[in-house]
Write a protein that holds these residues in place. Structure first.
Motif, short mmCIF file in Angstrom:
data_model
loop_
_atom_site.label_atom_id
_atom_site.label_comp_id
_atom_site.label_asym_id
_atom_site.label_seq_id
_atom_site.Cartn_x
_atom_site.Cartn_y
_atom_site.Cartn_z
N GLU A 6 0.87 -1.17 0.00
CA GLU A 6 0.00 0.00 0.00
C GLU A 6 0.90 1.22 0.00
O GLU A 6 1.75 1.39 0.89
CB GLU A 6 -0.91 0.01 1.23
N CYS A 7 0.75 2.05 -1.01
CA CYS A 7 1.57 3.25 -1.17
C CYS A 7 0.67 4.47 -1.10
O CYS A 7 -0.42 4.49 -1.69
CB CYS A 7 2.27 3.24 -2.53
N VAL A 28 -2.60 0.57 -4.28
CA VAL A 28 -1.99 -0.74 -4.04
C VAL A 28 -1.12 -1.06 -5.25
O VAL A 28 -1.54 -0.89 -6.39
CB VAL A 28 -3.05 -1.84 -3.84
N VAL A 29 0.10 -1.51 -4.97
CA VAL A 29 1.06 -1.86 -6.01
C VAL A 29 1.47 -3.31 -5.80
O VAL A 29 1.80 -3.71 -4.68
CB VAL A 29 2.31 -0.95 -5.95
N GLU A 30 1.47 -4.07 -6.87
CA GLU A 30 1.92 -5.46 -6.83
C GLU A 30 3.39 -5.45 -7.25
O GLU A 30 3.72 -5.00 -8.35
CB GLU A 30 1.07 -6.27 -7.81
N ALA A 31 4.27 -5.91 -6.37
CA ALA A 31 5.71 -5.85 -6.64
C ALA A 31 6.43 -6.95 -5.87
O ALA A 31 5.83 -7.65 -5.06
CB ALA A 31 6.26 -4.48 -6.25
N LEU A 32 7.73 -7.08 -6.13
CA LEU A 32 8.54 -8.10 -5.46
C LEU A 32 9.21 -7.59 -4.18
O LEU A 32 9.54 -8.38 -3.31
CB LEU A 32 9.61 -8.62 -6.42
N GLU A 38 8.22 1.12 -4.78
CA GLU A 38 8.40 2.57 -4.85
C GLU A 38 8.69 3.02 -6.28
O GLU A 38 8.11 4.00 -6.77
CB GLU A 38 9.52 3.02 -3.92
N ALA A 39 9.57 2.30 -6.97
CA ALA A 39 9.92 2.68 -8.35
C ALA A 39 8.71 2.56 -9.27
O ALA A 39 8.43 3.47 -10.07
CB ALA A 39 11.05 1.79 -8.85
N GLU A 55 4.76 13.84 -2.96
CA GLU A 55 5.59 13.17 -1.98
C GLU A 55 4.99 11.79 -1.72
O GLU A 55 3.79 11.66 -1.47
CB GLU A 55 5.62 13.98 -0.68
N ILE A 56 5.81 10.76 -1.81
CA ILE A 56 5.36 9.43 -1.43
C ILE A 56 5.50 9.38 0.09
O ILE A 56 6.61 9.37 0.62
CB ILE A 56 6.18 8.33 -2.12
N SER A 57 4.36 9.40 0.77
CA SER A 57 4.38 9.56 2.23
C SER A 57 4.45 8.25 3.00
O SER A 57 4.80 8.25 4.17
CB SER A 57 3.17 10.36 2.68
N ASP A 58 4.11 7.11 2.36
CA ASP A 58 4.11 5.85 3.08
C ASP A 58 4.12 4.68 2.10
O ASP A 58 3.45 4.73 1.08
CB ASP A 58 2.87 5.77 3.98
N ILE A 59 4.89 3.67 2.43
CA ILE A 59 4.86 2.40 1.70
C ILE A 59 4.92 1.30 2.75
O ILE A 59 5.81 1.30 3.60
CB ILE A 59 6.05 2.24 0.73
N ARG A 60 3.95 0.40 2.70
CA ARG A 60 3.95 -0.73 3.64
C ARG A 60 3.35 -1.95 2.98
O ARG A 60 2.59 -1.83 2.01
CB ARG A 60 3.22 -0.39 4.91
#
Length: 147
Positions: A6-7, A28-32, A38-39, A55-60
């Protein structure tokens, strides 16, 4: 194996009435990995942020087992469903519940239940819908392998 992240992005958004307001929107981003999430999120979100400053304020990590998409154009919201899968413990003879969280795309609560039931129709597992709530998630960006 891909994971869901979740970004959140914070930026100034021009509202329909012309006012400019600072908003934070979750996606929501599907990634490894966190780095890839983030990229990919930056790449996906840049064209949509007016003015270019964000600004990307949170990634979890999002603890999601499945995404249930919909082909219906009216389904434009994401609902978080908590589903309990039921099984029988053969030793004790008691019912055992295993909870999983899924995201369901639908236009409202009734349609979310229908979409979830349709998705689970092919499953042999017994389940209960323990909880269903609308989220603020704006969109889901699926995994794309590099060419």
């Amino acid at each position: 194996m891909t994971q869901y992240f979740e970004c959140k992005v914070r930026y100034e958004k021009t509202l329909e009435n012309g006012l400019v307001k600072r908003v934070t929107e979750p996606y929501v981003v599907e990634a490894l990995s966190f780095t890839e999430a983030e990229a990919r999120f930056t790449e996906e979100i840049e064209p949509f942020v007016s003015g270019g400053e964000y600004e990307i304020s949170d990634i979890r990590k999002a603890r999601l087992s499945d995404l249930i998409e919909s082909q219906d154009g009216n389904d434009d919201r994401w609902f978080k469903a908590k589903v309990a899968f039921l099984s029988l413990d053969e030793k004790s003879g008691q019912e055992k519940r295993t909870n999983q969280t899924m995201l369901v795309k639908a236009q409202d609560l009734r349609v979310a239940v229908k979409n979830l039931d349709a998705y689970m129709a092919g499953s042999m597992a017994d389940y209960l819908i323990v909880g269903l709530a609308e989220t603020q998630i704006m969109d889901v960006f699926h995994y794309k392998a590099k060419e």
